[in-house]
Design a protein around this motif. Structure first.
Motif, mmCIF file in Angstrom:
data_model
loop_
_atom_site.group_PDB
_atom_site.id
_atom_site.type_symbol
_atom_site.label_atom_id
_atom_site.label_comp_id
_atom_site.label_asym_id
_atom_site.label_seq_id
_atom_site.Cartn_x
_atom_site.Cartn_y
_atom_site.Cartn_z
ATOM 1 N N GLU A 1 67.215 31.351 26.200
ATOM 2 C CA GLU A 1 66.755 32.393 27.109
ATOM 3 C C GLU A 1 67.867 32.881 28.039
ATOM 4 O O GLU A 1 67.812 33.998 28.546
ATOM 5 N N TYR A 2 68.858 32.037 28.276
ATOM 6 C CA TYR A 2 69.915 32.374 29.232
ATOM 7 C C TYR A 2 71.235 32.731 28.559
ATOM 8 O O TYR A 2 72.275 32.731 29.212
ATOM 9 N N ILE A 3 71.184 33.063 27.285
ATOM 10 C CA ILE A 3 72.441 33.320 26.567
ATOM 11 C C ILE A 3 73.159 34.546 27.116
ATOM 12 O O ILE A 3 74.385 34.552 27.229
ATOM 13 N N GLU A 4 72.421 35.585 27.491
ATOM 14 C CA GLU A 4 73.074 36.789 28.016
ATOM 15 C C GLU A 4 73.791 36.491 29.328
ATOM 16 O O GLU A 4 74.919 36.942 29.547
ATOM 17 N N ILE A 5 73.174 35.722 30.182
ATOM 18 C CA ILE A 5 73.789 35.364 31.462
ATOM 19 C C ILE A 5 75.062 34.556 31.242
ATOM 20 O O ILE A 5 76.096 34.801 31.864
ATOM 21 N N GLU A 6 74.999 33.589 30.312
ATOM 22 C CA GLU A 6 76.170 32.752 30.022
ATOM 23 C C GLU A 6 77.297 33.582 29.411
ATOM 24 O O GLU A 6 78.475 33.364 29.718
ATOM 25 N N LEU A 7 76.946 34.530 28.540
ATOM 26 C CA LEU A 7 77.984 35.384 27.939
ATOM 27 C C LEU A 7 78.638 36.274 28.989
ATOM 28 O O LEU A 7 79.855 36.479 28.961
ATOM 29 N N LYS A 8 77.840 36.797 29.894
ATOM 30 C CA LYS A 8 78.418 37.630 30.957
ATOM 31 C C LYS A 8 79.383 36.819 31.819
ATOM 32 O O LYS A 8 80.444 37.298 32.193
ATOM 33 N N LYS A 9 79.011 35.581 32.122
ATOM 34 C CA LYS A 9 79.900 34.712 32.914
ATOM 35 C C LYS A 9 81.187 34.415 32.157
ATOM 36 O O LYS A 9 82.274 34.450 32.728
ATOM 37 N N ALA A 10 81.062 34.112 30.870
ATOM 38 C CA ALA A 10 82.229 33.719 30.082
ATOM 39 C C ALA A 10 83.170 34.887 29.801
ATOM 40 O O ALA A 10 84.371 34.693 29.644
ATOM 41 N N LEU A 11 82.620 36.105 29.722
ATOM 42 C CA LEU A 11 83.437 37.253 29.323
ATOM 43 C C LEU A 11 83.807 38.197 30.458
ATOM 44 O O LEU A 11 84.466 39.197 30.215
ATOM 45 N N GLU A 12 83.405 37.882 31.680
ATOM 46 C CA GLU A 12 83.738 38.797 32.771
ATOM 47 C C GLU A 12 85.242 38.813 33.004
ATOM 48 O O GLU A 12 85.917 37.799 32.936
ATOM 49 N N GLY A 13 85.759 39.992 33.221
ATOM 50 C CA GLY A 13 87.183 40.154 33.463
ATOM 51 C C GLY A 13 88.026 40.242 32.198
ATOM 52 O O GLY A 13 89.237 40.416 32.291
ATOM 53 N N GLN A 14 87.424 40.140 31.030
ATOM 54 C CA GLN A 14 88.172 40.241 29.772
ATOM 55 C C GLN A 14 88.437 41.710 29.454
ATOM 56 O O GLN A 14 87.568 42.561 29.636
ATOM 57 N N ASP A 15 89.624 42.004 28.948
ATOM 58 C CA ASP A 15 89.995 43.368 28.610
ATOM 59 C C ASP A 15 89.200 43.875 27.404
ATOM 60 O O ASP A 15 88.617 44.947 27.444
ATOM 61 N N LYS A 16 89.189 43.119 26.341
ATOM 62 C CA LYS A 16 88.427 43.458 25.134
ATOM 63 C C LYS A 16 87.546 42.263 24.783
ATOM 64 O O LYS A 16 87.917 41.427 23.959
ATOM 65 N N PRO A 17 86.370 42.150 25.412
ATOM 66 C CA PRO A 17 85.526 40.975 25.186
ATOM 67 C C PRO A 17 85.057 40.881 23.738
ATOM 68 O O PRO A 17 84.566 41.846 23.165
ATOM 69 N N THR A 18 85.257 39.705 23.147
ATOM 70 C CA THR A 18 84.911 39.474 21.753
ATOM 71 C C THR A 18 84.092 38.200 21.641
ATOM 72 O O THR A 18 84.402 37.197 22.263
#
Length: 114
Positions: free
Chosen positions: A62-79
């Motif tokens: 249920e919290y995968i979107e929140i975790e992905l946003k945390k992990a990918l914030e500040g990335q130039d080309k998030p993959t």
């Protein structure tokens, strides 16, 4: 004998440093032909028990979107590297792809070489 011990010790250190395991989860991925890329910001894995992992850390689905946003914030080309086990329902993988689409993340589907 001392020099032989040094050589064995150096070989041990060499193999410990070079034998890293970026994907520690043991998933049976589907087969496909094609090339893989080495660009990886975040790895999302879904196992046969529908457990979600972000970079080998188990999370609630249920919290995968929140975790992905945390992990990918500040990335130039998030993959995202999506690793869904072979018998996982396609709707689980599509859910992660939908999250990536909403947030403008690039998704690469990981497969086994054919």
């Amino acid at each position: 004998m001392s020099s032989m011990t040094d050589i064995v010790f150096l070989l041990l250190i060499f193999f410990m440093l070079t034998a890293n395991s970026p994907n520690a989860l043991d998933l049976l991925l589907p087969k496909a032909k094609g090339k893989s890329t080495n660009t990886q910001n975040v790895s999302v894995s879904i196992d046969k028990n529908l457990q979600y992992f972000v970079n080998d850390e188990r999370i609630n689905g249920e919290y995968i979107e929140i975790e992905l946003k945390k992990a990918l914030e500040g990335q130039d080309k998030p993959t995202i590297i999506l690793r869904a086990e072979e018998n996982v329902a396609i709707k689980e993988a599509v859910n992660v792809m939908d999250i990536a689409n909403r947030n403008n993340y690039k998704v690469i589907l990981a497969v086994r070489p054919n």
